[in-house]
Every structure is written in structure tokens, then in C-alpha cells.
Design a protein around this motif. Sequence first.
Motif, PDB file in Angstrom:
ATOM      1  N   GLN A   1       8.235  -4.910   2.672  1.00 18.92           N
ATOM      2  CA  GLN A   1       8.456  -5.890   1.932  1.00 18.92           C
ATOM      3  C   GLN A   1       7.118  -6.248   0.969  1.00 18.92           C
ATOM      4  O   GLN A   1       6.014  -6.684   1.857  1.00 18.92           O
ATOM      5  CB  GLN A   1       9.022  -7.286   2.462  1.00 18.92           C
TER       6      GLN A   1
ATOM      7  N   GLU B   1      11.366   3.220  -4.400  1.00 15.86           N
ATOM      8  CA  GLU B   1      12.110   1.793  -4.170  1.00 15.86           C
ATOM      9  C   GLU B   1      13.625   1.861  -3.841  1.00 15.86           C
ATOM     10  O   GLU B   1      14.438   1.180  -3.521  1.00 15.86           O
ATOM     11  CB  GLU B   1      12.182   0.892  -5.393  1.00 15.86           C
TER      12      GLU B   1
ATOM     13  N   GLU C   1      15.205   3.023   4.725  1.00 15.58           N
ATOM     14  CA  GLU C   1      15.297   1.961   5.417  1.00 15.58           C
ATOM     15  C   GLU C   1      14.034   1.756   6.483  1.00 15.58           C
ATOM     16  O   GLU C   1      13.446   0.835   6.668  1.00 15.58           O
ATOM     17  CB  GLU C   1      16.750   1.712   6.002  1.00 15.58           C
TER      18      GLU C   1
ATOM     19  N   ALA D   1      10.339   1.595   4.711  1.00 17.16           N
ATOM     20  CA  ALA D   1      10.458   0.506   3.636  1.00 17.16           C
ATOM     21  C   ALA D   1       9.590  -0.713   4.228  1.00 17.16           C
ATOM     22  O   ALA D   1       9.632  -0.979   5.463  1.00 17.16           O
ATOM     23  CB  ALA D   1      11.814  -0.217   3.202  1.00 17.16           C
TER      24      ALA D   1
ATOM     25  N   ASN E   1      11.518  -4.339  -1.659  1.00 17.74           N
ATOM     26  CA  ASN E   1      11.270  -3.556  -0.620  1.00 17.74           C
ATOM     27  C   ASN E   1      10.716  -2.232  -1.136  1.00 17.74           C
ATOM     28  O   ASN E   1      11.560  -1.573  -2.235  1.00 17.74           O
ATOM     29  CB  ASN E   1      12.637  -3.235   0.202  1.00 17.74           C
TER      30      ASN E   1
END
Length: 153
Positions: A140, A57, A135, A138, A92
Amino acid sequence: MKMISAAIVATAGLLLSSHSLYANENNTSEASTFGELIVVVNATASDDGVVDVSLLETAEQFSNQQPPLRTCRQPPQQQKAYCHFNDLKHGNYALFIFHDENNNQDLDENFVGAPTEKLAISSIDLSNNDSPTFEQSAFQFDSDKAQVFINLQ
């Protein structure tokens, strides 16, 4: 998790399918902030060893500076493995997955540092990106129940 070398030619397929169930005693809509994430890992090299799934995470977890949020190690059956992450807070996340064929709890590498065991990272095609970030990887998670299908390469 170790840094991924430019010599890797791997692809990871990620499909996030989800459905949400919202209900309380008055039949009004109220979103839950926790859910279940089911990870389906396809295309293991064999049914030997275990599939290691790390749920991450933060960027620090992704770069192996901190331990993963959660892990799951399951033996593959018919070149497939399943991991369930229950009571997971919406947010995320990224996945780092490898097939630990010799069950030594490490992603094995060759003499130039390229992995010798099949792996995948969520949302990343490793043949086009040899240095993925959290980033980029990731996705959601915001459902009561969701499945991620990922193919090892």
C-alpha cells in the motif's frame, strides 16, 4: 515480465518507509491523494547495463498481459540504482525489478527458463514462492513521500 521458474532461488527484501506531510493554508490536516515513491535497488551484479523497475497496479500488468503503469531504467552506480515515481496516486502497487546487465531490455533466461539476471519482486521471497501473484506482491502506498528498499538476488 516472464513467468518465474521453480529453479529460481532468490530473495527480495522490501522495506517501505514513509512520512506524511499534511498542511494547507489554514494549518488544518488534509490528506493528499498523490505522492512520490522512491525505489532504492541494492545488490546489482555489477555497474554494467541498467536496472529496470516496473511499477504495476493490476494483476494483468503483473502477469504481463498489459504494459506496466510506469517504468524506470537507470544505470547502477556502486551496485545501486534509484528510481523516482512522482505524482503517484495512492493505492496498491507491486514492483518487478531486474538488472539488465547486457541492456537488451529483456530478462535473460537459461535453457530451462530460469532467469540469468538478478531480479526482485516486492514483498516476495522467491526462494519460497516460484509463482507469486499481484495480491501477494502488492504493498500500500498512501504517503506524500515514501521509500522502498529492495535487494536483487
